[in-house]
Design an enzyme around this catalytic site. Structure first.
Site, short mmCIF file in Angstrom:
data_model
loop_
_atom_site.label_atom_id
_atom_site.label_comp_id
_atom_site.label_asym_id
_atom_site.label_seq_id
_atom_site.Cartn_x
_atom_site.Cartn_y
_atom_site.Cartn_z
N GLY A 85 -10.60 13.76 20.26
CA GLY A 85 -11.55 13.85 21.39
C GLY A 85 -12.67 12.83 21.34
N THR A 134 4.18 2.61 5.44
CA THR A 134 2.78 2.18 5.56
C THR A 134 2.06 3.11 6.54
OG1 THR A 134 1.30 0.50 6.48
CG2 THR A 134 3.55 0.38 7.22
N ASP A 161 5.65 -4.89 6.12
CA ASP A 161 6.33 -6.15 6.47
C ASP A 161 6.27 -7.20 5.36
OD1 ASP A 161 3.64 -6.41 6.89
OD2 ASP A 161 3.81 -7.44 8.83
N LYS A 218 -23.55 15.21 27.72
CA LYS A 218 -23.07 15.16 26.33
C LYS A 218 -24.27 15.01 25.40
CE LYS A 218 -18.35 13.74 26.63
NZ LYS A 218 -17.22 13.71 25.75
N ASP A 274 -0.18 2.22 8.43
CA ASP A 274 -0.73 1.43 9.54
C ASP A 274 0.06 1.54 10.85
OD1 ASP A 274 -2.56 0.58 7.65
OD2 ASP A 274 -1.57 -1.33 7.28
N ARG A 296 -5.38 -2.16 9.15
CA ARG A 296 -5.31 -3.65 9.16
C ARG A 296 -5.53 -4.16 10.58
NH1 ARG A 296 -1.03 -5.02 4.63
NH2 ARG A 296 -2.54 -5.19 2.96
N ARG A 325 0.95 -5.06 -5.56
CA ARG A 325 1.13 -6.28 -4.78
C ARG A 325 1.44 -7.38 -5.81
NH1 ARG A 325 -3.07 -3.68 -1.33
NH2 ARG A 325 -1.89 -3.00 0.48
N GLY A 346 0.84 -1.21 0.00
CA GLY A 346 0.00 0.00 0.00
C GLY A 346 0.86 1.25 0.00
N ASP A 378 2.24 -0.48 11.92
CA ASP A 378 2.09 -1.82 12.51
C ASP A 378 3.41 -2.57 12.64
OD1 ASP A 378 2.45 -2.05 9.79
OD2 ASP A 378 0.88 -3.53 9.48
N ARG A 428 19.02 11.37 -4.60
CA ARG A 428 19.95 12.50 -4.50
C ARG A 428 21.16 12.16 -3.64
NH1 ARG A 428 16.17 17.68 -4.85
NH2 ARG A 428 15.60 17.41 -7.06
P1 ADP Z 1 3.05 -4.48 2.75
O1 ADP Z 1 4.43 -4.45 2.24
O2 ADP Z 1 2.41 -3.12 2.82
O3 ADP Z 1 2.94 -5.27 4.04
P2 ADP Z 1 1.80 -6.72 1.37
O4 ADP Z 1 1.65 -7.55 2.61
O5 ADP Z 1 0.67 -6.68 0.39
O6 ADP Z 1 2.13 -5.20 1.68
O7 ADP Z 1 3.11 -7.26 0.63
C1 ADP Z 1 3.60 -6.60 -0.52
C2 ADP Z 1 4.29 -7.60 -1.42
O8 ADP Z 1 5.44 -8.16 -0.75
C3 ADP Z 1 3.48 -8.81 -1.81
O9 ADP Z 1 2.56 -8.53 -2.86
C4 ADP Z 1 4.57 -9.77 -2.28
O10 ADP Z 1 5.02 -9.40 -3.58
C5 ADP Z 1 5.72 -9.45 -1.31
N1 ADP Z 1 5.76 -10.47 -0.26
C6 ADP Z 1 4.92 -10.60 0.79
N2 ADP Z 1 5.25 -11.68 1.53
C7 ADP Z 1 6.32 -12.26 0.92
C8 ADP Z 1 7.13 -13.41 1.19
N3 ADP Z 1 6.88 -14.21 2.23
N4 ADP Z 1 8.15 -13.68 0.35
C9 ADP Z 1 8.40 -12.87 -0.71
N5 ADP Z 1 7.68 -11.77 -1.02
C10 ADP Z 1 6.66 -11.46 -0.23
O1 F6P Z 2 -1.68 -1.38 4.59
C1 F6P Z 2 -2.25 -0.15 4.23
C2 F6P Z 2 -3.73 -0.29 4.01
O2 F6P Z 2 -4.22 1.01 3.65
C3 F6P Z 2 -4.53 -0.86 5.18
O3 F6P Z 2 -4.75 0.07 6.21
C4 F6P Z 2 -5.80 -1.32 4.47
O4 F6P Z 2 -6.42 -2.37 5.16
C5 F6P Z 2 -5.27 -1.79 3.14
O5 F6P Z 2 -4.01 -1.17 2.93
C6 F6P Z 2 -6.19 -1.48 1.99
O6 F6P Z 2 -5.63 -2.02 0.85
P1 F6P Z 2 -6.22 -1.74 -0.63
O7 F6P Z 2 -5.80 -0.35 -1.01
O8 F6P Z 2 -5.57 -2.77 -1.47
O9 F6P Z 2 -7.69 -1.86 -0.52
#
Ligand code: ADP
Ligand code: F6P
Length: 319
Positions: free
Chosen positions: A185, A125, A103, A213, A127, A171, A72, A11, A129, A25
């Site tokens: 708030g 990201t 991740d 409220k 998130d 997420r 993705r 994302g 997270d 750069r």
């Molecule tokens: P984010 O990087 O935001 O967590 P995703 O979980 O959709 O987003 O992962 C992005 C891309 O990373 C996936 O579409 C895939 O190409 C790659 N990826 C995810 N998990 C693995 C893995 N275990 N091994 C190799 N590539 C991965």
């Molecule tokens: O990981 C970023 C994020 O925006 C999450 O918060 C959300 O659940 C997801 O991606 C939405 O993904 P997409 O744009 O593929 O619907």
């Protein structure tokens, strides 16, 4: 290293452009050649490499999204996809890779390093997270966008004496809801890490009403449920007029905040410095206001600790 590549994956997040700009750069500044890869890890497989120069990244620091596009890529999880990617990188004479993403993308970077291709991850990201870093790129801007929406919704809720449920992204992580709930708030904050029962939610809202409220805001993290379902339950159990808003992708766009431009720039420079020394398999982060890096696997294995004290405080100050 003399030639490196940079890509954005997963994302998108505001601040990714600032990171790309810094990589290009700073890399060129220390005598490297830098290539951009379009459409994330998919672009490595499809050979979407573009040479970058100082001007390729002009006028982008203030722009949301990513000029390199993102995607993705299920194929990248396969040996075949990863080998194709490495063959293309080698064909272009590239020695190191910077992956800006979450991740999932870091697992892609890890796979590259395991196959002998040094790669570095930058946390991008909204998130927030990732446990190893206090902040990810894009989180601050997304918080500000959500706050702007809360302020606007609050105006009309208070005029009409209604309760509004605002569903935000994240997420399985409740950080966007928690921070925006505190700063907007909100009376109620519902996150996956600490789910409230419907009875508890009703108690908080009715308690607020008893104390004078006349309107309310509920911040709901998408990982903890859906705004429309909660609205139906609350309308059935109380005499409150409840409205629901799912903010959606507006949260991922927009000009990056000062904080995200700063993080993007410093993360980018830090990543290039690692590759300059021939170091791969690291992810860059910020901890206690200091930029640092750590092993990809160790960093991704860390479990994010939920700040229960902050959560309890949020509910008290929202009363
Ligand atoms: P984010 O990087 O935001 O967590 P995703 O979980 O959709 O987003 O992962 C992005 C891309 O990373 C996936 O579409 C895939 O190409 C790659 N990826 C995810 N998990 C693995 C893995 N275990 N091994 C190799 N590539 C991965
Ligand atoms: O990981 C970023 C994020 O925006 C999450 O918060 C959300 O659940 C997801 O991606 C939405 O993904 P997409 O744009 O593929 O619907």
């Amino acid at each position: 290293m003399k030639k490196i590549a940079v890509l954005t994956s997963g994302g998108d997040a505001p601040g990714m452009n600032a990171a790309i700009r810094a990589v290009v750069r700073y890399g060129i500044g220390v005598g490297m050649e830098v290539m951009g890869v379009e459409r994330g890890l998919q672009g490595l497989i499809d050979d979407l490499f573009i040479p970058m120069n100082m001007r390729s990244v002009s006028d982008i620091i203030h722009r949301g999204g990513t000029i390199l596009k993102t995607a993705r890529c299920p194929e990248f999880k396969t040996e075949e996809g990863q080998l194709k990617a490495i063959a293309n990188l080698k064909k272009h004479g590239i020695e190191g890779l910077i992956v800006i993403g979450g991740d999932g993308s870091f697992m892609g970077a890890k796979a590259m390093t395991d196959r002998g291709f040094p790669s570095i991850g930058i946390p991008g990201t909204i998130d927030n997270d990732l446990a190893y870093t206090d902040y990810t790129l894009g989180f601050d801007t997304a918080c500000n966008t959500i706050l702007d929406a809360i302020n606007k919704i609050r105006d009309t809720m208070s005029s009409h004496e209604r309760v509004s449920i605002i569903e935000v992204m994240g997420r399985n992580c409740g950080d966007l809801a928690l921070y925006c709930g505190i700063c907007g708030g909100a009376e109620v904050i519902i996150v996956p890490e600490h789910k409230l029962t419907i009875e508890e939610i009703v108690d908080i809202l009715c308690g607020g009403k008893a104390h004078g409220k006349t309107s309310g805001i509920i911040l709901l993290a998408e990982g903890a449920g859906h705004a429309d379902d909660l609205k139906t339950e609350l309308m059935a159990r109380t005499d409150l007029v409840v409205k629901s808003t799912r903010l959606g992708h507006v949260q991922r766009g927009g000009s990056p905040s000062c904080r995200d431009r700063y993080l993007g720039t410093c993360f980018g420079v830090h990543a290039v410095k690692l590759l300059e020394k021939g170091i791969g398999n690291r992810i860059v982060g910020i901890k206690d206001n200091k930029f640092y890096d750590m092993d990809i696997i160790e960093g991704c294995a860390m479990k994010k600790k939920f700040d229960s004290e902050l959560y309890e405080t949020a509910l008290i100050v929202g009363k």
